[in-house]
Design a protein around this motif. Sequence first.
Motif, PDB file in Angstrom:
ATOM      1  N   GLU A  81       0.818  -1.219   0.000  1.00  0.00           N
ATOM      2  CA  GLU A  81       0.000   0.000   0.000  1.00  0.00           C
ATOM      3  C   GLU A  81       0.848   1.265   0.000  1.00  0.00           C
ATOM      4  O   GLU A  81       0.418   2.304  -0.493  1.00  0.00           O
ATOM      5  CB  GLU A  81      -0.952  -0.001   1.210  1.00  0.00           C
ATOM      6  N   ARG A  91       9.170   1.067  -3.918  1.00  0.00           N
ATOM      7  CA  ARG A  91       8.820   0.112  -2.857  1.00  0.00           C
ATOM      8  C   ARG A  91       9.783   0.296  -1.682  1.00  0.00           C
ATOM      9  O   ARG A  91      11.004   0.389  -1.883  1.00  0.00           O
ATOM     10  CB  ARG A  91       8.927  -1.321  -3.382  1.00  0.00           C
ATOM     11  N   SER A  92       9.230   0.320  -0.473  1.00  0.00           N
ATOM     12  CA  SER A  92      10.024   0.660   0.713  1.00  0.00           C
ATOM     13  C   SER A  92      10.787  -0.529   1.293  1.00  0.00           C
ATOM     14  O   SER A  92      11.641  -0.355   2.151  1.00  0.00           O
ATOM     15  CB  SER A  92       9.094   1.234   1.779  1.00  0.00           C
ATOM     16  N   THR A 136       7.481  -1.382  14.448  1.00  0.00           N
ATOM     17  CA  THR A 136       8.851  -1.175  13.966  1.00  0.00           C
ATOM     18  C   THR A 136       9.630  -0.304  14.947  1.00  0.00           C
ATOM     19  O   THR A 136      10.792  -0.581  15.258  1.00  0.00           O
ATOM     20  CB  THR A 136       8.832  -0.537  12.552  1.00  0.00           C
TER      21      THR A 136
END
Length: 142
Positions: A81, A91-92, A136
């Motif tokens: 997302e 894209r991370s 995280t």
Amino acid sequence: MARSEAVNFMRETPLFSRLSERELQALLRTSREKTFEAGSKIVREGETGGLGFYLILDGQVEVRKGNRSLAKLGAGEFFGEMALLQEDAPRSADVVALEETRCVMLTRWDLRGLIGAHPDIALKMLAALARRLSDTNKALSE
Ligand code: CMP
């Protein structure tokens, strides 16, 4: 998975629980279902273009940054997302299948259309994003 089975599965998924049968049917007509072998990289960090949003039907994936594991996600959860919500963002992280994993893939346009019609989807995605960020942060301070 047969379309009727996929409709039933998605109706049980918190993200899409408010969609009508008709909307789910329409969504599944424009989406693609794909099975990824264990070990395959579904999303590659840094990649742009051909972006999709993935809902896991079954199996398990791991979100990775280099050798670090950021999260494990399973049936009913989603990924991909972040690059869709930001304009042209890469894209991370990598997303790798830990076992055979089946996903429904939606395009950016489908997802945006859905959010327009059902703003509660955006709120649920925000809640999931906040949870992931907080997990995280916790892992970073351990
Ligand atoms: P995207 O950046 O499109 O592609 C990689 C995906 O991994 C990202 O969207 C999120 O769905 C997921 N992701 C990235 N970072 C985290 C994180 N810290 N915790 C959980 N999932 C993540």
